[in-house]
Structures are given as structure tokens and as C-alpha cells.
Design a protein around this motif. Sequence first.
Motif, mmCIF file in Angstrom:
data_model
loop_
_atom_site.group_PDB
_atom_site.id
_atom_site.type_symbol
_atom_site.label_atom_id
_atom_site.label_comp_id
_atom_site.label_asym_id
_atom_site.label_seq_id
_atom_site.Cartn_x
_atom_site.Cartn_y
_atom_site.Cartn_z
ATOM 1 N N GLU A 1 0.847 -1.204 0.000
ATOM 2 C CA GLU A 1 0.000 0.000 0.000
ATOM 3 C C GLU A 1 0.876 1.244 0.000
ATOM 4 O O GLU A 1 0.590 2.225 -0.701
ATOM 5 C CB GLU A 1 -0.930 0.000 1.204
ATOM 6 C CG GLU A 1 -1.893 1.172 1.206
ATOM 7 C CD GLU A 1 -2.958 1.073 2.291
ATOM 8 O OE1 GLU A 1 -3.874 1.936 2.283
ATOM 9 O OE2 GLU A 1 -2.892 0.154 3.126
ATOM 10 N N ARG A 2 1.965 1.213 0.777
ATOM 11 C CA ARG A 2 2.889 2.349 0.808
ATOM 12 C C ARG A 2 3.553 2.544 -0.545
ATOM 13 O O ARG A 2 3.624 3.659 -1.070
ATOM 14 C CB ARG A 2 3.944 2.119 1.891
ATOM 15 C CG ARG A 2 5.033 3.182 1.930
ATOM 16 C CD ARG A 2 6.040 2.906 3.026
ATOM 17 N NE ARG A 2 6.635 1.584 2.896
ATOM 18 C CZ ARG A 2 7.621 1.284 2.055
ATOM 19 N NH1 ARG A 2 8.117 2.229 1.245
ATOM 20 N NH2 ARG A 2 8.124 0.064 2.008
ATOM 21 N N LEU A 3 4.055 1.481 -1.125
ATOM 22 C CA LEU A 3 4.690 1.577 -2.441
ATOM 23 C C LEU A 3 3.693 2.021 -3.505
ATOM 24 O O LEU A 3 4.017 2.815 -4.392
ATOM 25 C CB LEU A 3 5.298 0.224 -2.823
ATOM 26 C CG LEU A 3 6.528 -0.218 -2.032
ATOM 27 C CD1 LEU A 3 6.840 -1.688 -2.289
ATOM 28 C CD2 LEU A 3 7.735 0.645 -2.379
ATOM 29 N N GLY A 4 2.471 1.499 -3.419
ATOM 30 C CA GLY A 4 1.440 1.886 -4.372
ATOM 31 C C GLY A 4 1.064 3.351 -4.258
ATOM 32 O O GLY A 4 0.798 4.018 -5.266
ATOM 33 N N ALA A 5 1.045 3.879 -3.033
ATOM 34 C CA ALA A 5 0.707 5.286 -2.827
ATOM 35 C C ALA A 5 1.738 6.190 -3.504
ATOM 36 O O ALA A 5 1.395 7.254 -4.038
ATOM 37 C CB ALA A 5 0.635 5.597 -1.335
ATOM 38 N N GLN A 6 2.995 5.775 -3.505
ATOM 39 C CA GLN A 6 4.035 6.556 -4.184
ATOM 40 C C GLN A 6 3.775 6.631 -5.682
ATOM 41 O O GLN A 6 3.934 7.685 -6.305
ATOM 42 C CB GLN A 6 5.400 5.936 -3.904
ATOM 43 C CG GLN A 6 5.830 5.996 -2.455
ATOM 44 C CD GLN A 6 7.116 5.215 -2.187
ATOM 45 O OE1 GLN A 6 7.739 4.679 -3.103
ATOM 46 N NE2 GLN A 6 7.533 5.173 -0.941
ATOM 47 N N ILE A 7 3.348 5.513 -6.259
ATOM 48 C CA ILE A 7 3.041 5.496 -7.684
ATOM 49 C C ILE A 7 1.793 6.341 -7.981
ATOM 50 O O ILE A 7 1.749 7.060 -8.990
ATOM 51 C CB ILE A 7 2.821 4.056 -8.164
ATOM 52 C CG1 ILE A 7 4.072 3.214 -7.937
ATOM 53 C CG2 ILE A 7 2.419 4.019 -9.640
ATOM 54 C CD1 ILE A 7 5.290 3.686 -8.675
ATOM 55 N N GLU A 8 0.810 6.260 -7.107
ATOM 56 C CA GLU A 8 -0.401 7.058 -7.302
ATOM 57 C C GLU A 8 -0.099 8.545 -7.222
ATOM 58 O O GLU A 8 -0.694 9.344 -7.962
ATOM 59 C CB GLU A 8 -1.450 6.663 -6.255
ATOM 60 C CG GLU A 8 -2.038 5.282 -6.487
ATOM 61 C CD GLU A 8 -2.973 4.839 -5.393
ATOM 62 O OE1 GLU A 8 -3.857 4.021 -5.664
ATOM 63 O OE2 GLU A 8 -2.819 5.296 -4.239
ATOM 64 N N GLU A 9 0.812 8.926 -6.351
ATOM 65 C CA GLU A 9 1.208 10.345 -6.267
ATOM 66 C C GLU A 9 1.870 10.805 -7.560
ATOM 67 O O GLU A 9 1.615 11.906 -8.047
ATOM 68 C CB GLU A 9 2.162 10.541 -5.086
ATOM 69 C CG GLU A 9 1.495 10.425 -3.727
ATOM 70 C CD GLU A 9 2.486 10.514 -2.593
ATOM 71 O OE1 GLU A 9 3.681 10.757 -2.869
ATOM 72 O OE2 GLU A 9 2.073 10.321 -1.434
ATOM 73 N N LEU A 10 2.702 9.935 -8.138
ATOM 74 C CA LEU A 10 3.329 10.274 -9.422
ATOM 75 C C LEU A 10 2.275 10.414 -10.517
ATOM 76 O O LEU A 10 2.361 11.288 -11.370
ATOM 77 C CB LEU A 10 4.348 9.196 -9.796
ATOM 78 C CG LEU A 10 5.637 9.134 -8.989
ATOM 79 C CD1 LEU A 10 6.479 7.935 -9.410
ATOM 80 C CD2 LEU A 10 6.437 10.421 -9.140
ATOM 81 N N ALA A 11 1.268 9.525 -10.478
ATOM 82 C CA ALA A 11 0.208 9.577 -11.477
ATOM 83 C C ALA A 11 -0.576 10.870 -11.352
ATOM 84 O O ALA A 11 -0.959 11.477 -12.358
ATOM 85 C CB ALA A 11 -0.711 8.374 -11.323
ATOM 86 N N GLU A 12 -0.832 11.291 -10.133
ATOM 87 C CA GLU A 12 -1.579 12.542 -9.922
ATOM 88 C C GLU A 12 -0.775 13.738 -10.428
ATOM 89 O O GLU A 12 -1.333 14.664 -11.036
ATOM 90 C CB GLU A 12 -1.899 12.708 -8.435
ATOM 91 C CG GLU A 12 -2.960 11.721 -7.930
ATOM 92 C CD GLU A 12 -3.210 11.849 -6.447
ATOM 93 O OE1 GLU A 12 -2.614 12.773 -5.836
ATOM 94 O OE2 GLU A 12 -3.981 11.046 -5.898
ATOM 95 N N LEU A 13 0.513 13.732 -10.188
ATOM 96 C CA LEU A 13 1.359 14.817 -10.682
ATOM 97 C C LEU A 13 1.371 14.841 -12.206
ATOM 98 O O LEU A 13 1.325 15.895 -12.824
ATOM 99 C CB LEU A 13 2.791 14.652 -10.155
ATOM 100 C CG LEU A 13 3.005 14.925 -8.664
ATOM 101 C CD1 LEU A 13 4.422 14.550 -8.264
ATOM 102 C CD2 LEU A 13 2.732 16.389 -8.348
ATOM 103 N N HIS A 14 1.399 13.632 -12.797
ATOM 104 C CA HIS A 14 1.395 13.501 -14.248
ATOM 105 C C HIS A 14 0.082 14.043 -14.818
ATOM 106 O O HIS A 14 0.068 14.750 -15.818
ATOM 107 C CB HIS A 14 1.589 12.044 -14.647
ATOM 108 C CG HIS A 14 1.537 11.823 -16.123
ATOM 109 N ND1 HIS A 14 2.589 12.087 -16.962
ATOM 110 C CD2 HIS A 14 0.536 11.345 -16.914
ATOM 111 C CE1 HIS A 14 2.250 11.798 -18.189
ATOM 112 N NE2 HIS A 14 1.022 11.328 -18.209
#
Length: 243
Positions: free
Chosen positions: A230-243
Motif C-alpha cells: 500500500e505504501r509503495l502503491g501510494a508513491q506510484i499514485e502520487e506520481l500519477a496525480e502529478l502527471h
Amino acid sequence: MAEMTSSTDSRDAWLGASSSWKRTHITTSAWPGHAPFAFWLVDAIRPRSIVELGTHFGSSYFVFCEAAVRLQLDTRAYALDTWQGDDQAGIYGEEVFQSVSATNSAEFSSFSTLLRGYFDDSLASIADGSVDLLHIDGRHGYADVTHDFAAWLPKMSNRGVVIFHDIAEHQEGFGVWQFWEGVSKQYPSFEFEHAHGLGVLGVGPDLPLTMQAFFAASAASPDQVRAAYERLGAQIEELAELH
């Protein structure tokens, strides 16, 4: 299973360098939170054949393809979709397929094939007993996922693993959670709760030792495994939101 006892106590059974890879292709999707586990899963299985039912923008599919490239695997991958949408995903235009096709042609065409149409239309194109990794993410009604699993189960190899998205989604019209409640008791299984949920099912009778170790370790420490991804996934989701 006896020789794997020591590994089940280690994070090595469910976490590796591939879990921290950052994806290249970021698209609109409810799926990015599972990219770290998907990278790890491809690394663990080293699949000879990957099939995805329901590709849409390619968010999950291109993670599998990226992993195959980075790991230099001799893998065949197949993405199945009508690329027209439906009442759950919404109806969309030809530009979605054109975008997915352009990415596939530019980066993955040497091993990846897009099969456009209904899932059952492509059953004859995939050999029985050949699929090591199947991702079911089509229509999410109980009858839909039940049919898809039954239709594609004969395609699974003796090493086969099936993953299901949206097992934690309970809104009207979604019945994957209900299907998962039953099928997860019939095979080695594990479920992630974040990012709408992801079910991992070991359907092959001769699962890779890596997956046997994963199921044993995740059963012993489920909260630890879920929290890490979940922690690792949240990092990817943050990148997606920035994108």
C-alpha cells in the motif's frame, strides 16, 4: 514446502528490488497502486505467457510489458478488449485504442499483441495450458467474472497465477468481491485491499517456488505485506496525480 520454511519468515518471499521500480507509462486508471506488486509478480513468476482481460488505457498491461523488458524475459503478452467501453468503464472513442496501439507498436510489438473484440472471441487464439499469468479486469458483475474465470481457466498452465482487480469494490453492479469470497477458498490466495483491491490466486498445481513462498509468507504476515505494498502503491499514485 518444507525446504522453504526459512524464506517464509523473510521479506525476500514477497518483496524485492522490482517492487520499487517506477513505471514509465502513466495513464488514467484506478490501477496504479498495484504496479509495485505487478512488477514483483512478473519477476517472481517469469511468465512465458501473459493474458489481460480488460486493458482500457493500458495502465496495468504496460506494467507487465515493462517488467518483461526489464527482466529480459522470453514472454508473449496479449491484451484483450473491445476498446469501446461499457456501462461500467464508460463509453469512449477510438482515440483510446489508437493511444494504446501506438505505445504497443513503439515499445512492445516484438512480443505483445492486442486482440480487439470480446474476450470469448480470442479463446481459440490462446492455447490451452499455456498462460502463466492472467489478469481479469473486464466487466465486474458477478456473472461476468464467473464466466471469464471459467472460460479462461483451461488456458492456465500448471504454473498459472490469476489476479483479479476490484475485489474490494462493493458499489452497485460490482460482484468481483462476491466471486472472490468463494474462489479464494479453493486455491492458494492472497488479497490486497488498497486501490480497489487485488486478488492473487494460484491456480496451477505446480506453482513456482517463489509463489509457494509468497503464499506461505503472506498468510503468516498479511498485514505486513499489505502495508508495504500500500505504501509503495501510494508513491506510484502520487506520481500519477502529478502527471
